[in-house]
Design an enzyme around this catalytic site. Structure first.
Site, PDB file in Angstrom:
ATOM      1  CG  ASP A  99       5.680   4.220  -4.443  1.00  0.00           C
ATOM      2  OD1 ASP A  99       5.545   5.368  -3.993  1.00  0.00           O
ATOM      3  OD2 ASP A  99       5.446   3.196  -3.787  1.00  0.00           O
ATOM      4  CG  ASP A 201       6.447   7.203   0.278  1.00  0.00           C
ATOM      5  OD1 ASP A 201       5.940   6.195   0.801  1.00  0.00           O
ATOM      6  OD2 ASP A 201       7.385   7.844   0.796  1.00  0.00           O
ATOM      7  CD  GLU A 257       2.396   6.352   2.731  1.00  0.00           C
ATOM      8  OE1 GLU A 257       2.527   5.370   3.470  1.00  0.00           O
ATOM      9  OE2 GLU A 257       3.364   6.993   2.278  1.00  0.00           O
ATOM     10  CG  HIS A 330       5.186  -1.223   0.767  1.00  0.00           C
ATOM     11  ND1 HIS A 330       4.122  -0.520   0.244  1.00  0.00           N
ATOM     12  CD2 HIS A 330       6.100  -0.297   1.125  1.00  0.00           C
ATOM     13  CE1 HIS A 330       4.393   0.774   0.279  1.00  0.00           C
ATOM     14  NE2 HIS A 330       5.576   0.943   0.810  1.00  0.00           N
ATOM     15  CG  ASP A 331       5.039   1.076   4.419  1.00  0.00           C
ATOM     16  OD1 ASP A 331       6.166   0.556   4.329  1.00  0.00           O
ATOM     17  OD2 ASP A 331       4.762   2.171   3.920  1.00  0.00           O
TER      18      ASP A 331
END
Length: 554
Positions: A99, A201, A257, A330-331
């Protein structure tokens, strides 16, 4: 049909290392814990493991505030542990995907510590600094994604710095070529270690527009920074340089993302002429938040909106690019709570979403615990929540006039901690996650919802995921599911999502009831198609039970 790449044929499994497996008794998951479960992940069809950040970090935002892009945080292990994971995964034909958090760093990163000293040091413009307005207030009225002003005052420089997220996460200045080179060097460091790709990200925020006030959208007099900065024109110039300097020439995949990139814009971002292999866009996740991700301002939405969002993404990547299919990460909160009415059987709902996940065109991304049907957790007090965003949203709701009870209910539903409770492995204490005190409480349902119990149950969510993977990779419909075209059927139906995948003279039909009631539908399109799989026994053409999903094939 063009030959598929390795990452188009397998699944990607996302690991949140802090919550996956603790091997040391600290209560925090670690890298050896991931290595321990490689055979389990292989049994799911995993071809790549996406690790959320394991770099050194003060952990203000659970590792998304990075203080060293080329190291490993001691809480997760050592660089030797990381090298072992990469090597052991490779033996099982699994790649490790890192990430990259390149919009911002930690405020404890040596770059920022130097930048903040004064206005003349070598890294003075590695971050985004601006003078105060004449009255001493922040340069703009932008609200950070985690709440509060997106600007924080620095005494040393007598200036404000910008942070899209927490004040401990200052935004890097991508306009500075030295910054870009340093970030590209960090990515290449991990390629040299043998990683198989990157998830990037918050990449839509790296290009900033002119710094001007926007129209306030809340009682705090601020406007969301996402609306002001996401996907600013010129961003693709930066990203094409990123591709040239890092991605090109390597057998890897990249997924950005891209909250704020519309389906219509996807061809500019993915494919041969784009930047990334795949792009996470969030239109299907944000149906209840048309005004931005303010959790206490949820709006009703319709099944047709969800279908339109998924279909738009399928159409946008039909010829160029590839779609990363996902419902959880995870968000986000657990997906069954987001898409199905309250009271729906969680096991049936989890299987219904899995059916879509594995039969759409693209690469399925499975988030840890999704494959066993893990559900939301409702902690009784705001103090029980760890997530910094949850606390920011709670404070915003109070300012909006909500009572503490109402504000808590909002965050109980939407908190990112819903997806961060420890992975449930066994029926033992703490679900086999740790022998110590877990950093976040284990969900109380772990005795029934865990890998150990579900592996022995042929009707479990886990068994259903494994069956879906077999059908997608080696079953009778494998070629259709991997390479077939997509067409939505019954688009105006507000209860049922139906789509066809076709290749040559054969097709599959995925049919899912998103209500908690029995429904009927016009099944004329099925003709002589036979049931391939489903989450309920003995499916009947033209009829669906609550949350029933079935795939037919002709």
């Amino acid at each position: 049909m063009s030959k598929l790449k390795w990452w188009q044929k397998s699944i990607v499994y996302q690991v949140y290392p802090k919550s996956f497996q603790d091997t040391t008794g600290t209560g925090v998951g670690d890298i050896p814990g991931v290595t321990r479960h490689l055979d389990y992940l292989k049994s799911l069809g995993t071809g790549a493991i996406w690790l959320t950040p394991v770099y050194p970090s003060p952990m203000v935002d659970n590792g998304y505030d990075i203080s060293d892009y080329c190291g490993i945080d001691p809480s997760y292990g050592t660089m030797e542990d990381m090298e072992t994971l990469i090597a052991e995964a490779k033996k099982r034909d699994i790649r490790i995907v890192m990430d990259l958090v390149f919009n911002h760093s930690s405020d404890q990163h040596p770059w920022f510590l130097e930048s903040k000293k004064d206005r003349t040091n070598p890294k003075a413009d590695w971050y985004i600094w601006r003078d105060a307005k004449p009255d001493g207030s922040a340069p703009t009225n932008w609200r950070a994604i985690f709440g509060g002003s997106a600007w924080t005052w620095c005494e040393e420089r007598q200036q404000y710095y910008l942070h899209t997220f927490a004040e401990a996460q200052p935004d890097l200045n991508w306009e500075n070529p030295e910054v870009r080179k340093a970030l590209f060097d960090a990515a290449n460091f991990w390629l040299d270690k043998g990683v198989g790709g990157f998830r990037i990200d918050a990449i839509v925020y790296i290009k900033k527009p002119e710094f001007a006030d926007g129209t306030p959208d809340g009682p705090d007099g601020l406007v969301g920074i996402h609306e002001m900065t996401a996907n600013t024109p010129g961003i693709l110039d930066f990203l094409h340089e990123f591709r040239r300097e890092v991605f090109d020439g390597h057998d890897i995949f990249t997924v950005g993302e891209a909250n704020g990139v519309s389906p219509e814009e996807l061809p500019q971002w993915v494919g041969e002429d784009g930047v990334f292999s795949m792009l996470f866009e969030f239109s299907h996740l944000e149906l209840a938040y048309p005004e931005g991700e303010i959790w206490c301002k949820r709006f009703p939405w319709k099944i047709t909106q969800l279908k339109q969002a998924l279909t738009a993404s399928q159409k946008a990547t039909a010829k160029e690019g590839w779609y990363p299919i996902f419902f959880e990460n995870h968000d986000q909160n657990r997906s069954m709570h987001r898409y199905f009415p309250e009271g729906t059987d969680p096991k049936t709902a989890a299987k219904a979403l899995a059916t879509i996940l594995y039969t759409l065109r693209g690469t399925p991304f499975v988030y840890e615990g999704e494959e066993i049907g893990m559900t939301n957790v409702a902690f009784p007090h705001i103090e029980d929540y760890n997530d910094i965003s949850t606390h920011g949203q709670y404070e915003y709701a109070l300012k909006k006039g909500f009572t503490p009870e109402e504000a808590l209910k909002c965050v109980q539903f939407q908190s990112r901690d819903n997806a961060r409770t420890p992975m449930q492995w066994t029926c033992e204490t703490n679900a086999g996650f740790t022998t110590g005190k877990p950093w976040l409480p284990v969900h109380e349902d772990f005795m029934d919802c865990c890998v150990e119990a579900e592996a022995e149950d042929g009707d479990s969510v886990l068994s259903y995921y494994r069956r879906l993977n077999r059908e997608r990779t080696t079953g009778a419909a494998a070629e259709i599911l991997q390479q077939g075209t997509y067409e939505e059927l019954l688009p105006d139906d507000e209860r049922v999502y139906v789509f066809e995948r076709s290749l040559d003279d054969h097709a599959t039909y995925t049919i899912v009831n998103f209500t908690n009631e029995p429904v009927t539908y016009d099944a004329g399109f099925l003709k002589d198609a036979k049931p391939l799989l489903g989450n309920c026994k003995n499916p009947e053409k033209g009829k669906l039970r609550p949350a029933e999903a079935v795939v037919y094939m002709d």
